[in-house]
Structures are given as structure tokens and as C-alpha cells.
Design an enzyme around this catalytic site. Sequence first.
Site, short mmCIF file in Angstrom:
data_model
loop_
_atom_site.label_atom_id
_atom_site.label_comp_id
_atom_site.label_asym_id
_atom_site.label_seq_id
_atom_site.Cartn_x
_atom_site.Cartn_y
_atom_site.Cartn_z
N HIS A 132 0.85 -1.19 0.00
CA HIS A 132 0.00 0.00 0.00
C HIS A 132 0.88 1.24 0.00
O HIS A 132 1.98 1.21 0.57
CB HIS A 132 -0.91 0.00 1.25
N GLU A 153 -7.87 -5.11 -0.53
CA GLU A 153 -8.37 -5.91 -1.65
C GLU A 153 -8.25 -7.41 -1.40
O GLU A 153 -8.95 -8.20 -2.02
CB GLU A 153 -7.63 -5.55 -2.94
N1 COA Z 1 4.24 -7.28 -4.81
C1 COA Z 1 5.56 -7.25 -5.02
N2 COA Z 1 6.32 -6.16 -4.84
C2 COA Z 1 5.71 -5.06 -4.45
C3 COA Z 1 4.33 -5.00 -4.21
C4 COA Z 1 3.58 -6.18 -4.40
N3 COA Z 1 2.28 -6.20 -4.20
N4 COA Z 1 4.00 -3.76 -3.82
C5 COA Z 1 5.13 -3.04 -3.83
N5 COA Z 1 6.17 -3.82 -4.21
C6 COA Z 1 7.57 -3.43 -4.32
C7 COA Z 1 7.79 -2.63 -5.58
O1 COA Z 1 8.12 -3.45 -6.67
C8 COA Z 1 8.93 -1.74 -5.17
O2 COA Z 1 10.13 -2.46 -5.25
P1 COA Z 1 11.45 -1.78 -5.87
O3 COA Z 1 11.72 -0.60 -4.95
O4 COA Z 1 12.46 -2.87 -5.80
O5 COA Z 1 11.09 -1.35 -7.24
C9 COA Z 1 8.68 -1.48 -3.69
O6 COA Z 1 7.86 -2.56 -3.24
C10 COA Z 1 7.94 -0.18 -3.45
O7 COA Z 1 6.82 -0.14 -4.30
P2 COA Z 1 6.20 1.19 -4.89
O8 COA Z 1 5.73 0.89 -6.30
O9 COA Z 1 7.09 2.35 -4.69
O10 COA Z 1 4.98 1.37 -3.94
P3 COA Z 1 3.70 2.20 -4.22
O11 COA Z 1 3.44 2.99 -2.99
O12 COA Z 1 3.73 2.95 -5.50
O13 COA Z 1 2.69 0.98 -4.40
C11 COA Z 1 0.77 -0.28 -4.58
C12 COA Z 1 1.52 0.77 -3.76
C13 COA Z 1 -0.57 -0.58 -3.90
C14 COA Z 1 0.50 0.30 -5.97
C15 COA Z 1 1.63 -1.56 -4.68
O14 COA Z 1 1.88 -2.06 -3.39
C16 COA Z 1 0.98 -2.63 -5.57
O15 COA Z 1 1.13 -2.58 -6.78
N6 COA Z 1 0.25 -3.61 -4.96
C17 COA Z 1 -0.42 -4.63 -5.73
C18 COA Z 1 -1.73 -4.09 -6.30
C19 COA Z 1 -2.77 -3.91 -5.23
O16 COA Z 1 -2.99 -4.75 -4.36
N7 COA Z 1 -3.48 -2.79 -5.33
C20 COA Z 1 -4.56 -2.45 -4.40
C21 COA Z 1 -4.15 -1.31 -3.54
S1 COA Z 1 -5.31 -1.00 -2.24
#
Ligand code: COA
Length: 356
Positions: A249, A302
Site C-alpha cells: 500500500h 483488496e
Molecule cells: N508485490 C511485489 N512487490 C511489491 C508489491 C507487491 N504487491 N507492492 C510493492 N512492491 C515493491 C515494488 O516493486 C517496489 O520495489 P522496488 O523498490 O524494488 O522497485 C517497492 O515494493 C515499493 O513499491 P512502490 O511501487 O514504490 O509502492 P507504491 O506505494 O507505488 O505501491 C501499490 C503501492 C498498492 C501500488 C503496490 O503495493 C501494488 O502494486 N500492490 C499490488 C496491487 C494492489 O494490491 N493494489 C490495491 C491497492 S489497495
Amino acid sequence: MTNPGLEGVVVADTQISEVDGERGRLVIAGSDVEQLAASTGFEGAARLVLAAGGADPAALGDAAFGAARAAAWELLPRLGDALDHPDAMDALRTALGHLRPAAGDAGGPADAVAAIGAAPVVVAAWSRRRAGGEPVAPDPALGHAADYLRMTLGRAGDASCVRALDAYLVTVIDHAMSASTFTARVIASTASDLISAMVGAVGALKGPLHGGAPGPVLDMLDAIGAPDRAEAWLLGELAAGRRIMGMGHRVYRVRDPRAAVLEEAVRPLASPRLALARAIERAAAKVLLERKPDRPLAANVEFYTAVLLDAVGLPREQFSATFAVSRIAGWSAHVLEQRRTGRLIRPASHYTGRMP
Ligand code: COA
């Protein structure tokens, strides 16, 4: 320095909700989410968030939401082929665009109730059509959750399913400055109408990084199938460069408190998927901790949304739009608040192109 994700940027004072990502706490209109989900249904929660946004709660009795669902039924013949969109979110976006905004300031609360009433009618009608059936007319005397389930299934849902769905609709009703809420507030900040803000917010919610995850979470549970296969499957996903849906998140650094509320709400339904989901969550938390020790990644809302909505009988293609059925109340509250207290939202960019 650019900050493309706007992390930590505060763009509004709000009375609607507050997320504490370090402690895993969500307060909605003065109540912890756990307490709100245990003490009121969707209509009560919608009244609270809309009142926090500045609406007069006296105009927001349960009957107002029932009447808005009935009014939305009249909208369906005017939707053309919108209900045939393969994606429920596209159908909802198009249908909301058919609502006519009321003129002037009075349009805010009235448009909010109209949009909140339209969402379940449109999404359920889309689902019926997709399954090859005919849309079922709303029953304004029912509660929002009961009627949404009934319009989707074509028969009254079990009381336990209605209770679980109602708890879900309360739990996800608002979540501070989520991407779709920000989108709605940006649109409202230009003094545009509430309906336009809802259309934009649906577009923002559609993406898998925001509201599009619960369908894929259910796909993941199906693909894994048994707890002892979880770790290998999850490692395969990470090795292929894919993210684990339902984990991580932007704001929470601990488990999303809504995951616990939904996990509890689904328990009485005896879903065969609940035990599997718990095992997969444990395995996902373990492999993500090993792979990304510096970035806490725990279950988000989710994860158990998928289990709950599946258990009450909704098809996975309807999950994201069901999120919108609830969140449309939160978006509306934010639009009302933005119109009362906000300012045109217009950030800056850093030009990296060639100069003449
Ligand atoms: N699975 C694997 N790796 C994950 C991850 C996941 N669900 N969520 C984050 N990461 C990793 C990223 O790849 C990143 O790694 P890196 O620094 O080596 O590139 C690191 O964690 C930080 O991620 P970042 O993209 O900066 O976090 P964010 O704040 O932009 O992402 C989400 C938040 C929700 C978009 C992300 O956690 C995600 O894509 N989750 C899966 C989709 C999901 O469940 N969405 C519903 C949200 S309520």
C-alpha cells in the site's frame, strides 16, 4: 525536486477520514473503521461522510437512497449499449455520464444522492445482462446492500450475505486522499459539477494499482489452489517481475486495518476460500519480507475484499465496480467539501525538454 507520486503532499483539510499508515488506523467521520462497520449500515455511513463534507443530514434519510435507486431505474433505457461494455467500470462510467447535474449549489447534495443511488442499479443491471438475464428493478424499501445483492442475483440474498456486503460497503466508503478521491477533488476544484467528478473518479479507480486488484486476487487464490503450493507460486510471480495482488500500500506500513474488518465480516459465511486466503497471505508476507526487507508489504483491503465479495455471490468481474458502489459516497463527500473549502488545484511541472 519532482515528486511524481505526490507522497506526503497535503492538499486538503478534511473532516471526512484520516489514515494513519504507521499504526494501521483508519478513522471515518470520527469513528474507527472497526467501530463504524460494527455499528451502522451503508446508509448510515453515507450520511456521516456526506454530513462531514457539509451536506445537511436531514435530507439524507434511508428513503432518499431508496428513491434515488428507483430514479436510476428510469435511467437504464437511456443508456444505449453502455450496459454491454465488457468491463463493469466502463459501463458505470458511461452510465454516470447520463445523469444530468442539477443547477447551482443545490446540485451538490442532490447530485450526490442521485449518483449513490445510480451506482448499484447500473452495476447490478450490467451484471445481469452479462449473465444473459434481464435487469431487476430496485426495491426502494430495502436497504442499499440488500437491494444491490438482490438486483444482482435476481433473488433476495441470505441475511448473512447482506450483513457481510453491508459491512464491506461501510468499510471502503472513504480512505482519505486516494487517487480516485484526489481525481474527484481536482475536478471539483475547477468548480465543475459533482457528476463530472464521479465520472473521473471511476476512471481513476479502474486501474489495477487502485481498485482493480480484487478480481486478480481471486484469480491468484484459484491459481494457487492449496496452501502448500503458495510459496512456490508467489516466488514464481516475483521472479517474473510481477506484483502480488492484494499486498502492499502507498500509505500503510503495516497490515491495512480494513483487511481485518473484512476478514471478520466474511467469517460467518464459511467461505471455502477463507482458510486458503489466510495461508496465502502468510506466505506472501513471508516471501515479500525476504525479498524486500526494507519495504514493509502487508495485506491491503483488496485481499479480503476478494474473499468476501466472492462469498456473497458476486462475480469477480463485478468486484471493482462494487468498490465504486460504496466509494461514490466518499467521493461525493469530498466534492462537497472541496466546493466549500477548497481552491483550484493546479500543481507545477518540471520541464525537461529542449529550450528554443
Ligand atoms: N508485490 C511485489 N512487490 C511489491 C508489491 C507487491 N504487491 N507492492 C510493492 N512492491 C515493491 C515494488 O516493486 C517496489 O520495489 P522496488 O523498490 O524494488 O522497485 C517497492 O515494493 C515499493 O513499491 P512502490 O511501487 O514504490 O509502492 P507504491 O506505494 O507505488 O505501491 C501499490 C503501492 C498498492 C501500488 C503496490 O503495493 C501494488 O502494486 N500492490 C499490488 C496491487 C494492489 O494490491 N493494489 C490495491 C491497492 S489497495
